[in-house]
Design a protein around this motif. Structure first.
Motif, PDB file in Angstrom:
ATOM      1  N   ARG A  60       0.902  -1.060   0.026  1.00 51.89           N
ATOM      2  CA  ARG A  60      -0.455   0.745  -0.177  1.00 51.89           C
ATOM      3  C   ARG A  60       0.652   1.251  -0.154  1.00 51.89           C
ATOM      4  O   ARG A  60       1.954   1.574   1.201  1.00 51.89           O
ATOM      5  N   TRP A  80      -4.158   5.918   0.328  1.00 57.28           N
ATOM      6  CA  TRP A  80      -4.276   5.097   1.054  1.00 57.28           C
ATOM      7  C   TRP A  80      -4.787   5.217   2.566  1.00 57.28           C
ATOM      8  O   TRP A  80      -5.150   4.734   3.579  1.00 57.28           O
ATOM      9  N   PRO A 134     -10.239  -0.830  -2.530  1.00 57.50           N
ATOM     10  CA  PRO A 134      -9.723  -1.499  -3.526  1.00 57.50           C
ATOM     11  C   PRO A 134     -10.815  -3.188  -4.188  1.00 57.50           C
ATOM     12  O   PRO A 134     -10.515  -3.726  -4.980  1.00 57.50           O
ATOM     13  N   ASN A 156      -6.538  -5.517  -7.321  1.00 56.92           N
ATOM     14  CA  ASN A 156      -6.848  -4.130  -7.713  1.00 56.92           C
ATOM     15  C   ASN A 156      -6.118  -3.179  -7.183  1.00 56.92           C
ATOM     16  O   ASN A 156      -5.664  -1.977  -7.670  1.00 56.92           O
ATOM     17  N   THR A 157      -5.629  -3.259  -5.727  1.00 63.84           N
ATOM     18  CA  THR A 157      -4.566  -1.986  -4.521  1.00 63.84           C
ATOM     19  C   THR A 157      -3.579  -2.230  -6.091  1.00 63.84           C
ATOM     20  O   THR A 157      -3.196  -0.659  -6.139  1.00 63.84           O
TER      21      THR A 157
END
Length: 320
Positions: free
Chosen positions: A7, A12, A294, A267-268
């Motif tokens: 991340r 985020w 995500p 997706n992240t």
């Protein structure tokens, strides 16, 4: 752990220590000991209890009977999730909390933050050193004083139970089975009394802080979104656990967990790759970052790809 490591904090936010938990009913075959009729949702099935942190990473999943204690499942997930995340704030709905749950959460070192459905019927317990008339505006919702002497007398027993949960030498559901509403003669009423103290403090915070109410709703919305994605991913057999063997039921749950958490991981990385381009990042506003998740699946085809080539034929002889 790979998601936590990958991340980007600028996208985020910093690492979170809060988690939300909730259950989801799945239909299942009924010739086994796990399947039960669900009194709220109707129909036979099993419950899958999820622990999902605020950025849609599911850190723990459990296969439970419909009548199983959601409080026990909540405590087990906090203690046994086996990730690098440290949970100090746990969001639940009305079914994931009780006075004993407040007591154990306090003794185990995390903050239980429920969204109470019947908030208007809750009562506040008196500290015990107040006098009649000290809080005239609160009289309709005040009840008896806290029995502090009982908590002092049974302090060692409370620590023994909390240590058993922490060390894994006792199952949360086995311990909480002692603290039912009908079993009022158990010798450890101090846990329920301590829970009344912690719950009263929470209610005062909940009513007085709009930010806390928004935080709890935000956390629970994430786990509700997780449950909605289950329906999309777990499409085979109409969303039903199609087996009577406990091992295969658990395998279905773990496979669903693995598939969904893999979706979140990919997706992240994809979202971060897009936002690494300055043109896209400059178009993002504060509201956009707040809504970013995500757990998206509109771009996923769960049925695979079927290629049609009109120039080739199957190697099958044409019937005369």
């Amino acid at each position: 752990n790979a998601i936590f490591t990958a991340r980007n904090p600028s996208i985020w936010g910093e690492g979170t220590t809060s988690c939300a938990s909730d259950s989801k009913k799945f239909g299942s075959w009924d010739q086994n000991l796990m399947t039960e009729w669900h009194i709220r949702y109707g129909g036979r099935g099993v419950m899958i209890y999820w622990h999902v942190e605020k950025k849609s990473t599911c850190i723990y999943s459990q296969l439970k009977r419909c009548s199983s204690s959601e409080v026990a499942a909540m405590i087990e997930g906090v203690l046994r999730h086996c990730t690098d995340m440290e949970i100090d704030r746990q969001y639940v709905d009305s079914h994931g909390q009780s006075e004993v749950a407040f007591a154990f959460s306090h003794l185990l070192g995390f903050d239980l933050l429920p969204r109470l459905k019947a908030i208007a019927s809750q009562k506040l317990y008196r500290p015990g050193d107040d006098k009649p008339g000290d809080y005239p505006n609160l009289e309709p919702i005040l009840t008896r004083p806290i029995n502090w002497e009982l908590i002092i007398q049974q302090y060692d027993e409370m620590i023994k139970y909390a240590t058993a949960l922490k060390q894994g030498t006792a199952d949360p559901e086995a311990i909480l089975r002692r603290f039912t509403r009908n079993n009022i003669q158990h010798p450890y009423k101090a846990l329920a009394e301590l829970g009344k103290v912690i719950k009263t403090i929470f209610l005062c915070r909940y009513i007085g802080s709009e930010e806390l109410r928004q935080e709890i709703h935000e956390g629970l919305n994430v786990v509700e979104n997780w449950n909605s994605a289950n329906v999309f991913i777990f499409y085979g057999k109409g969303g039903e656990v199609a087996t009577n063997r406990l091992e295969d039921q658990e395998l279905s749950v773990l496979a669903l967990h693995l598939l969904q958490i893999s979706l979140v991981y990919v997706n992240t990385l994809m979202i971060q790759q897009v936002l690494n381009e300055p043109n896209w990042l400059s178009r993002m506003k504060l509201e956009d970052f707040r809504a970013l998740t995500p757990l998206i699946y509109a771009h996923v085809n769960p049925y695979g790809l079927f290629e049609l080539d009109m120039n080739t034929r199957l190697p099958i002889e044409v019937a005369a």
